[in-house]
Enzyme design. Structure first.
Site, PDB file in Angstrom:
ATOM      1  N   GLN A  46       0.798  -1.234   0.000  1.00  0.00           N
ATOM      2  CA  GLN A  46       0.000   0.000   0.000  1.00  0.00           C
ATOM      3  C   GLN A  46       0.838   1.296   0.000  1.00  0.00           C
ATOM      4  O   GLN A  46       0.387   2.313  -0.537  1.00  0.00           O
ATOM      5  CB  GLN A  46      -0.974  -0.011   1.187  1.00  0.00           C
ATOM      6  CG  GLN A  46      -1.928  -1.192   1.147  1.00  0.00           C
ATOM      7  CD  GLN A  46      -2.715  -1.388   2.440  1.00  0.00           C
ATOM      8  OE1 GLN A  46      -3.132  -0.441   3.089  1.00  0.00           O
ATOM      9  NE2 GLN A  46      -2.922  -2.640   2.822  1.00  0.00           N
ATOM     10  N   CYS A 164      -0.960   5.091   7.963  1.00  0.00           N
ATOM     11  CA  CYS A 164      -0.040   6.094   7.425  1.00  0.00           C
ATOM     12  C   CYS A 164      -0.588   7.518   7.518  1.00  0.00           C
ATOM     13  O   CYS A 164      -1.077   8.072   6.531  1.00  0.00           O
ATOM     14  CB  CYS A 164       0.376   5.802   5.995  1.00  0.00           C
ATOM     15  SG  CYS A 164       1.807   6.794   5.543  1.00  0.00           S
ATOM     16  N   ASP A 301      -2.403  -2.850  11.781  1.00  0.00           N
ATOM     17  CA  ASP A 301      -3.386  -1.769  11.896  1.00  0.00           C
ATOM     18  C   ASP A 301      -4.552  -2.090  12.834  1.00  0.00           C
ATOM     19  O   ASP A 301      -5.220  -1.180  13.317  1.00  0.00           O
ATOM     20  CB  ASP A 301      -3.959  -1.442  10.502  1.00  0.00           C
ATOM     21  CG  ASP A 301      -2.918  -0.847   9.581  1.00  0.00           C
ATOM     22  OD1 ASP A 301      -1.819  -0.514  10.052  1.00  0.00           O
ATOM     23  OD2 ASP A 301      -3.213  -0.712   8.376  1.00  0.00           O
ATOM     24  N   LYS A 309       0.213   3.741  12.669  1.00  0.00           N
ATOM     25  CA  LYS A 309      -0.164   2.506  11.963  1.00  0.00           C
ATOM     26  C   LYS A 309       0.510   2.459  10.598  1.00  0.00           C
ATOM     27  O   LYS A 309       0.027   3.050   9.628  1.00  0.00           O
ATOM     28  CB  LYS A 309      -1.684   2.435  11.833  1.00  0.00           C
ATOM     29  CG  LYS A 309      -2.375   2.255  13.188  1.00  0.00           C
ATOM     30  CD  LYS A 309      -3.856   2.055  13.041  1.00  0.00           C
ATOM     31  CE  LYS A 309      -4.558   1.956  14.388  1.00  0.00           C
ATOM     32  NZ  LYS A 309      -4.154   0.811  15.221  1.00  0.00           N
ATOM     33  N   ALA A 312       6.076  -0.043   8.535  1.00  0.00           N
ATOM     34  CA  ALA A 312       7.366   0.071   9.221  1.00  0.00           C
ATOM     35  C   ALA A 312       7.235  -0.380  10.669  1.00  0.00           C
ATOM     36  O   ALA A 312       8.143  -1.015  11.228  1.00  0.00           O
ATOM     37  CB  ALA A 312       7.859   1.510   9.145  1.00  0.00           C
ATOM     38  N   CYS A 344       7.692   7.062   8.770  1.00  0.00           N
ATOM     39  CA  CYS A 344       6.808   7.561   7.730  1.00  0.00           C
ATOM     40  C   CYS A 344       7.665   8.298   6.707  1.00  0.00           C
ATOM     41  O   CYS A 344       8.219   9.355   7.012  1.00  0.00           O
ATOM     42  CB  CYS A 344       5.777   8.510   8.354  1.00  0.00           C
ATOM     43  SG  CYS A 344       4.524   8.988   7.176  1.00  0.00           S
TER      44      CYS A 344
HETATM   45  C1  LIG Z   1      -2.063   5.349   0.822  1.00  0.00           C
HETATM   46  C2  LIG Z   1      -1.266   4.588   1.847  1.00  0.00           C
HETATM   47  C3  LIG Z   1       0.058   4.935   2.065  1.00  0.00           C
HETATM   48  C4  LIG Z   1       0.812   4.259   3.015  1.00  0.00           C
HETATM   49  N1  LIG Z   1       2.131   4.598   3.151  1.00  0.00           N
HETATM   50  C5  LIG Z   1       2.890   3.919   4.040  1.00  0.00           C
HETATM   51  C6  LIG Z   1       4.286   4.207   4.133  1.00  0.00           C
HETATM   52  O1  LIG Z   1       4.809   5.068   3.429  1.00  0.00           O
HETATM   53  N2  LIG Z   1       5.019   3.490   5.016  1.00  0.00           N
HETATM   54  C7  LIG Z   1       4.462   2.509   5.807  1.00  0.00           C
HETATM   55  O2  LIG Z   1       5.186   1.867   6.568  1.00  0.00           O
HETATM   56  N3  LIG Z   1       3.133   2.233   5.744  1.00  0.00           N
HETATM   57  C8  LIG Z   1       2.349   2.898   4.870  1.00  0.00           C
HETATM   58  N4  LIG Z   1       1.017   2.586   4.769  1.00  0.00           N
HETATM   59  C9  LIG Z   1       0.384   1.720   5.796  1.00  0.00           C
HETATM   60  C10 LIG Z   1       0.584   0.221   5.588  1.00  0.00           C
HETATM   61  O3  LIG Z   1       0.276  -0.146   4.268  1.00  0.00           O
HETATM   62  C11 LIG Z   1      -0.300  -0.507   6.592  1.00  0.00           C
HETATM   63  O4  LIG Z   1      -0.002  -0.017   7.893  1.00  0.00           O
HETATM   64  C12 LIG Z   1      -0.063  -2.013   6.563  1.00  0.00           C
HETATM   65  O5  LIG Z   1      -0.356  -2.548   5.302  1.00  0.00           O
HETATM   66  C13 LIG Z   1      -0.943  -2.697   7.620  1.00  0.00           C
HETATM   67  O6  LIG Z   1      -0.742  -4.072   7.578  1.00  0.00           O
HETATM   68  P1  LIG Z   1      -1.840  -5.081   8.164  1.00  0.00           P
HETATM   69  O7  LIG Z   1      -1.304  -6.440   7.921  1.00  0.00           O
HETATM   70  O8  LIG Z   1      -2.248  -4.674   9.513  1.00  0.00           O
HETATM   71  O9  LIG Z   1      -3.111  -4.839   7.211  1.00  0.00           O
HETATM   72  P2  LIG Z   1      -3.199  -5.065   5.633  1.00  0.00           P
HETATM   73  O10 LIG Z   1      -1.839  -5.051   5.002  1.00  0.00           O
HETATM   74  O11 LIG Z   1      -4.190  -4.064   5.153  1.00  0.00           O
HETATM   75  O12 LIG Z   1      -3.771  -6.547   5.475  1.00  0.00           O
HETATM   76  C14 LIG Z   1      -4.986  -6.974   6.043  1.00  0.00           C
HETATM   77  C15 LIG Z   1      -5.250  -8.358   5.466  1.00  0.00           C
HETATM   78  O13 LIG Z   1      -6.315  -8.965   6.207  1.00  0.00           O
HETATM   79  C16 LIG Z   1      -7.210  -9.583   5.319  1.00  0.00           C
HETATM   80  N5  LIG Z   1      -8.514  -9.617   5.975  1.00  0.00           N
HETATM   81  C17 LIG Z   1      -9.367  -8.608   6.176  1.00  0.00           C
HETATM   82  N6  LIG Z   1     -10.465  -9.038   6.830  1.00  0.00           N
HETATM   83  C18 LIG Z   1     -10.272 -10.357   7.051  1.00  0.00           C
HETATM   84  C19 LIG Z   1     -11.055 -11.352   7.685  1.00  0.00           C
HETATM   85  N7  LIG Z   1     -12.257 -11.081   8.214  1.00  0.00           N
HETATM   86  N8  LIG Z   1     -10.582 -12.620   7.718  1.00  0.00           N
HETATM   87  C20 LIG Z   1      -9.368 -12.925   7.188  1.00  0.00           C
HETATM   88  N9  LIG Z   1      -8.586 -12.025   6.579  1.00  0.00           N
HETATM   89  C21 LIG Z   1      -9.045 -10.743   6.519  1.00  0.00           C
HETATM   90  C22 LIG Z   1      -7.176  -8.700   4.064  1.00  0.00           C
HETATM   91  O14 LIG Z   1      -7.599  -9.418   2.926  1.00  0.00           O
HETATM   92  C23 LIG Z   1      -5.695  -8.321   3.998  1.00  0.00           C
HETATM   93  O15 LIG Z   1      -4.961  -9.270   3.255  1.00  0.00           O
HETATM   94  C24 LIG Z   1       0.230   3.223   3.792  1.00  0.00           C
HETATM   95  C25 LIG Z   1      -1.110   2.859   3.577  1.00  0.00           C
HETATM   96  C26 LIG Z   1      -1.848   3.535   2.612  1.00  0.00           C
HETATM   97  C27 LIG Z   1      -3.282   3.142   2.364  1.00  0.00           C
END
Ligand SMILES: Cc1cc2nc3c(=O)[nH]c(=O)nc-3n(C[C@H](O)[C@H](O)[C@H](O)COP(=O)(O)OP(=O)(O)OC[C@H]3O[C@@H](n4cnc5c(N)ncnc54)[C@H](O)[C@@H]3O)c2cc1C
Length: 401
Positions: A46, A164, A301, A309, A312, A344
């Protein structure tokens, strides 16, 4: 139809940044019988969406097939978790399966609440409004920026934790720098709406961003939020939360970021922090272990730890989760600690970036020796565009970084 019964020693909910990283680390630590529940056939990097929206990277570089990333030896249950029963150690899924576990890692990410701001979802269907917060919309952001020659551009950020927190303003700087290069910046009024009293939570970076915004002539509305959008009239209502006033701004382009929370099923379930209206999973901010259910961990997150969130942050959380989960399996106490590190990469132009690194103390915690990353730098741009994606796909998701 009979309920399908599935049993695994360790179960992970969510195969995003956190889930794949933890799965890979568990396998590297020699833990077997790991299952991962995720319905998505795609996996997204993302952080690249900011650059996609700014016209600096193609969208297809941010996506890979989930099947290519699930670590060898991990069972992928292509299904959605809908409920956790922590007393009986069961995850119920949308397809009706009953998955039992000894240890559970919960990381389903954050929920984007587009409908919380009246008019926002509607506005996204018009040719004037976009958001880098989805893979589908990020290319539209660039399309709008590229075509704009005059008028008013509004960039919004909602109140409350979001993924982010820098992303809502990074796109404003990328757009402004593009318009400057095209010689049209003088004809465009840029309004950046921030819910916070400063530009960023850490003073040294906040001061630097003040200068960046001033350089582009951006009108920054602090302690303010967009509370309503009239998509037909192309009008955004901005509320100042200190002065308790509202005014309307007519826009020709708007980049919106929705309010965010834990997924509804987490919020309504037993894992949520009852004191937190956004419903994040109630974990100890250092051990990442659930406060009430010691067999459960959360990161990324969806967790309640008060870090920024970001992916990193997950890079530092994942080894702590794996070490503490392993300790539990071996009958030891969880002693590894996460200190709130997050970073960030703040893109301030199409060639420069400021790398904001900090932890729970909200003081800078630079990790790159010898160079001053509290100032905008060109080398940091290359880190963001090429270095960090490489690190993500090849080292972090394979459990090596
Ligand atoms: C525009 C943007 C810019 C960003 N820039 C940065 C940056 O520069 N640097 C940085 O470090 N971070 C950045 N981020 C943030 C980073 O992408 C997120 O913090 C990170 O992806 C969170 O990881 P996660 O595994 O918690 O969630 P996600 O990576 O969102 O993954 C969640 C997963 O859970 C699955 N899921 C959802 N519901 C269920 C369910 N009920 N059952 C089973 N599976 C499920 C989804 O399919 C998905 O695969 C950015 C985000 C965005 C949107």
């Amino acid at each position: 139809m009979a309920t399908q019964r599935i049993a695994h020693r360790t179960v992970i909910i969510g195969g995003g940044t956190a889930g794949i990283t933890v799965a890979a680390r568990l396998r590297r630590a020699g833990i077997d019988d790991v299952a991962l529940i995720d319905p998505s056939t795609e996996h997204y990097y993302q952080p690249l969406w900011t650059l996609v929206g700014g016209g600096c990277a193609p969208a297809n570089k941010s996506v890979r097939s989930q099947s290519s990333l699930i670590p060898r030896g991990v069972a992928w249950l292509k299904d959605s978790a809908v409920e956790v029963d922590p007393t009986n150690h069961v995850v119920h899924t949308a397809a009706g399966a009953r998955v039992t576990y000894d240890r559970l890692v919960v990381c389903p990410g954050i929920q984007l609440n587009w409908n919380k701001i009246p008019g926002m979802a509607d506005a996204l269907t018009t040719p004037y409004v976009s958001s880098n917060y989805t893979y589908e919309l990020a290319p539209k952001t660039w399309d709008l920026i590229r075509k704009m020659r005059s008028g008013t551009a509004v960039f919004t950020m909602p109140a409350g934790p979001i993924k982010c927190a820098g992303a809502p303003q990074k796109i404003a700087y990328l757009a402004a720098d593009y318009w400057r290069g095209e010689g049209v910046l003088g004809q465009i009024r840029i309004v950046l709406v921030l819910p916070t009293p400063g530009m960023f939570g850490v003073k040294v970076f906040s001061d630097e961003l003040e200068k960046v915004a001033a350089r582009y002539g951006i009108e920054v509305r602090k302690s303010s939020e967009v509370v309503e959008i009239d998509a037909e009239a192309r009008r955004a209502v901005i509320q100042n939360n200190i002065e308790n006033t509202k005014d309307a701004v007519d826009y020709d382009l708007m980049h919106v970021v929705p309010p965010q929370s834990a997924p509804d099923w987490i919020k309504a379930g037993p894992l949520a922090d009852p004191a937190n209206p956004a419903g994040y999973i109630e974990i100890d901010k250092h051990t990442m272990r659930h406060v009430r259910f010691p067999e459960i961990f959360a990161l990324g997150d969806a967790g309640s730890s008060p870090n920024s969130k970001t992916g990193a942050a997950i890079r530092k959380q994942a080894p702590v989760v794996v070490a503490n989960l392993r300790a539990g399996l071996e009958g030891r106490d969880p002693v590894e600690r996460y200190e709130g590190y997050a970073s960030c990469p703040l893109t301030t132009s199409r060639h420069k970036m400021l790398l904001a690194e900090f932890d729970y103390t909200m003081e800078p915690t630079p990790s790159i020796p010898l160079i001053n990353t509290t100032r905008e730098r060109r080398d940091m741009w290359y880190l963001k565009r090429y270095g960090l994606p490489f690190l993500y796909w090849n080292l972090m998701l394979t459990g090596r970084a």
